[in-house]
Design an enzyme around this catalytic site. Structure first.
Site, PDB file in Angstrom:
ATOM      1  N   SER A  35       0.805  -1.223   0.000  1.00  0.00           N
ATOM      2  CA  SER A  35       0.000   0.000   0.000  1.00  0.00           C
ATOM      3  C   SER A  35       0.841   1.278   0.000  1.00  0.00           C
ATOM      4  O   SER A  35       0.517   2.238  -0.702  1.00  0.00           O
ATOM      5  CB  SER A  35      -0.953   0.002   1.194  1.00  0.00           C
ATOM      6  OG  SER A  35      -0.230  -0.186   2.397  1.00  0.00           O
ATOM      7  N   THR A  36       1.934   1.314   0.759  1.00  0.00           N
ATOM      8  CA  THR A  36       2.753   2.535   0.817  1.00  0.00           C
ATOM      9  C   THR A  36       3.546   2.705  -0.480  1.00  0.00           C
ATOM     10  O   THR A  36       3.628   3.802  -1.037  1.00  0.00           O
ATOM     11  CB  THR A  36       3.712   2.495   2.030  1.00  0.00           C
ATOM     12  OG1 THR A  36       2.948   2.199   3.200  1.00  0.00           O
ATOM     13  CG2 THR A  36       4.401   3.825   2.233  1.00  0.00           C
ATOM     14  N   ASP A  90      10.495  -0.150  -1.771  1.00  0.00           N
ATOM     15  CA  ASP A  90       9.636  -1.256  -1.361  1.00  0.00           C
ATOM     16  C   ASP A  90       9.261  -1.104   0.102  1.00  0.00           C
ATOM     17  O   ASP A  90       9.947  -0.412   0.858  1.00  0.00           O
ATOM     18  CB  ASP A  90      10.377  -2.587  -1.579  1.00  0.00           C
ATOM     19  CG  ASP A  90       9.451  -3.722  -1.992  1.00  0.00           C
ATOM     20  OD1 ASP A  90       8.227  -3.606  -1.754  1.00  0.00           O
ATOM     21  OD2 ASP A  90       9.950  -4.711  -2.546  1.00  0.00           O
ATOM     22  N   GLY A  91       8.197  -1.765   0.494  1.00  0.00           N
ATOM     23  CA  GLY A  91       7.761  -1.734   1.884  1.00  0.00           C
ATOM     24  C   GLY A  91       8.389  -2.865   2.682  1.00  0.00           C
ATOM     25  O   GLY A  91       9.265  -3.581   2.202  1.00  0.00           O
ATOM     26  N   ASP A  93       7.332  -5.604   6.357  1.00  0.00           N
ATOM     27  CA  ASP A  93       6.386  -5.948   7.423  1.00  0.00           C
ATOM     28  C   ASP A  93       7.018  -5.746   8.797  1.00  0.00           C
ATOM     29  O   ASP A  93       6.323  -5.476   9.777  1.00  0.00           O
ATOM     30  CB  ASP A  93       5.921  -7.384   7.241  1.00  0.00           C
ATOM     31  CG  ASP A  93       5.195  -7.551   5.907  1.00  0.00           C
ATOM     32  OD1 ASP A  93       4.166  -6.888   5.736  1.00  0.00           O
ATOM     33  OD2 ASP A  93       5.673  -8.290   5.038  1.00  0.00           O
ATOM     34  N   LYS A 103       9.735  -9.396   4.948  1.00  0.00           N
ATOM     35  CA  LYS A 103       8.818  -8.972   3.901  1.00  0.00           C
ATOM     36  C   LYS A 103       8.016 -10.179   3.437  1.00  0.00           C
ATOM     37  O   LYS A 103       8.364 -11.304   3.748  1.00  0.00           O
ATOM     38  CB  LYS A 103       9.595  -8.393   2.710  1.00  0.00           C
ATOM     39  CG  LYS A 103      10.249  -7.060   3.032  1.00  0.00           C
ATOM     40  CD  LYS A 103      11.175  -6.534   1.964  1.00  0.00           C
ATOM     41  CE  LYS A 103      10.627  -6.399   0.589  1.00  0.00           C
ATOM     42  NZ  LYS A 103       9.298  -5.743   0.513  1.00  0.00           N
ATOM     43  N   GLY A 105       4.294 -10.085   3.258  1.00  0.00           N
ATOM     44  CA  GLY A 105       2.879 -10.065   3.620  1.00  0.00           C
ATOM     45  C   GLY A 105       1.996 -10.114   2.386  1.00  0.00           C
ATOM     46  O   GLY A 105       0.886 -10.624   2.421  1.00  0.00           O
ATOM     47  N   GLY A 106       2.536  -9.602   1.273  1.00  0.00           N
ATOM     48  CA  GLY A 106       1.793  -9.638   0.013  1.00  0.00           C
ATOM     49  C   GLY A 106       2.190 -10.800  -0.879  1.00  0.00           C
ATOM     50  O   GLY A 106       1.823 -10.856  -2.039  1.00  0.00           O
ATOM     51  N   GLU A 112      10.589  -9.506  -5.093  1.00  0.00           N
ATOM     52  CA  GLU A 112      11.092  -8.310  -4.405  1.00  0.00           C
ATOM     53  C   GLU A 112      12.561  -8.485  -4.043  1.00  0.00           C
ATOM     54  O   GLU A 112      13.364  -7.569  -4.187  1.00  0.00           O
ATOM     55  CB  GLU A 112      10.279  -8.057  -3.127  1.00  0.00           C
ATOM     56  CG  GLU A 112       8.864  -7.569  -3.403  1.00  0.00           C
ATOM     57  CD  GLU A 112       7.968  -7.544  -2.169  1.00  0.00           C
ATOM     58  OE1 GLU A 112       6.920  -6.914  -2.230  1.00  0.00           O
ATOM     59  OE2 GLU A 112       8.322  -8.170  -1.149  1.00  0.00           O
TER      60      GLU A 112
END
Length: 236
Positions: A35-36, A90-91, A93, A103, A105-106, A112
């Site tokens: 989302s971010t 990139d985001g 978690d 990372k 969660g998606g 990534e």
């Protein structure tokens, strides 16, 4: 509360904007998932459209990133066509004080990891809720597994002291399937004293494609927070 006034949404937008502002013309950019990062992709597209930056080409880490990039007018390329990535956004978690990450969660952590490790500079965009003292405090470690190997992999992980659970779909019967056509096993560890070694150990289990522990790769962590109802962005 209207969406426009949602402080969390505004904060994610500001973190995304701060990351997008680090992109310079003539760059190959790794475009992350979540989302971010979605806001970062939006703002990179807006900077391109306004002519503030030019000659940007993106490498998406997921179907989500690909769709968003096309929507916001960012030209895309593949890893076959390039020899480097200048910057990736990139985001995460979880982020620990050493900038190690969890990372996935998606369920996009394999692609990534390929893109983020290749990048000369890797920018992580998170909200302050993702900061932890030790990895694995809150979030399970996602492990991408080829379908035929799920049972032996889960048995091997249990022997390592992890509690493995096959990730099931939401609004879909059966398990989550990754963009590569594999399954995700989420593993809860009581303690991860050595993320560097755990990453290697998990990846050495036959049938494991990749896991969500990212070590020694984040260069800059941008942290968003809501203070007194206003979004604030700080660098770690």
């Amino acid at each position: 509360m209207t969406a426009a006034a949602d402080p969390v949404k505004l904060m994610k937008q500001e973190v995304g904007r701060a990351a997008a502002n680090l992109i310079q013309s003539n760059s190959i950019v790794g475009l992350g998932t979540g989302s971010t990062t979605a806001y970062a992709i939006q703002f990179i597209g807006e900077r391109l459209k306004s002519g503030e930056i030019k000659d940007i080409v993106g490498v998406p880490t997921s179907f989500q990133a690909e769709v968003l990039s096309k929507q916001y007018g960012i030209p895309l390329t593949t890893l076959d066509a390039i020899d480097h990535i200048d910057i990736a956004i990139d985001g995460a978690d979880e982020v620990d004080p050493q900038k190690n990450l969890i990372k996935g969660g998606g369920a996009a952590h394999t692609r990534e990891k390929v893109v983020d490790y290749l990048a000369n500079q890797f920018i992580v965009v998170i909200d302050s809720g993702k900061l932890v003292d030790k990895l694995g405090s809150v979030f399970a470690v996602p492990v991408e597994v080829i379908p035929m190997a799920v049972t032996p992999v889960m048995n091997a992980i249990a022997k390592l002291g992890g509690k493995p659970e096959l990730r099931m779909g939401v609004k879909k019967a059966g398990p989550v399937v990754t963009d590569q056509g594999n399954l995700v096993v989420d593993v809860k560890f009581d303690d991860i004293p050595d993320p560097v070694n755990l990453e290697k150990t998990l990846n050495n289990i036959p049938g494991v494609l990749e896991n969500g522990i990212f070590v020694n790769c984040a260069d800059k962590v941008l942290i968003g927070e809501v203070k007194d109802g206003k979004p604030v962005v700080q660098e770690m």
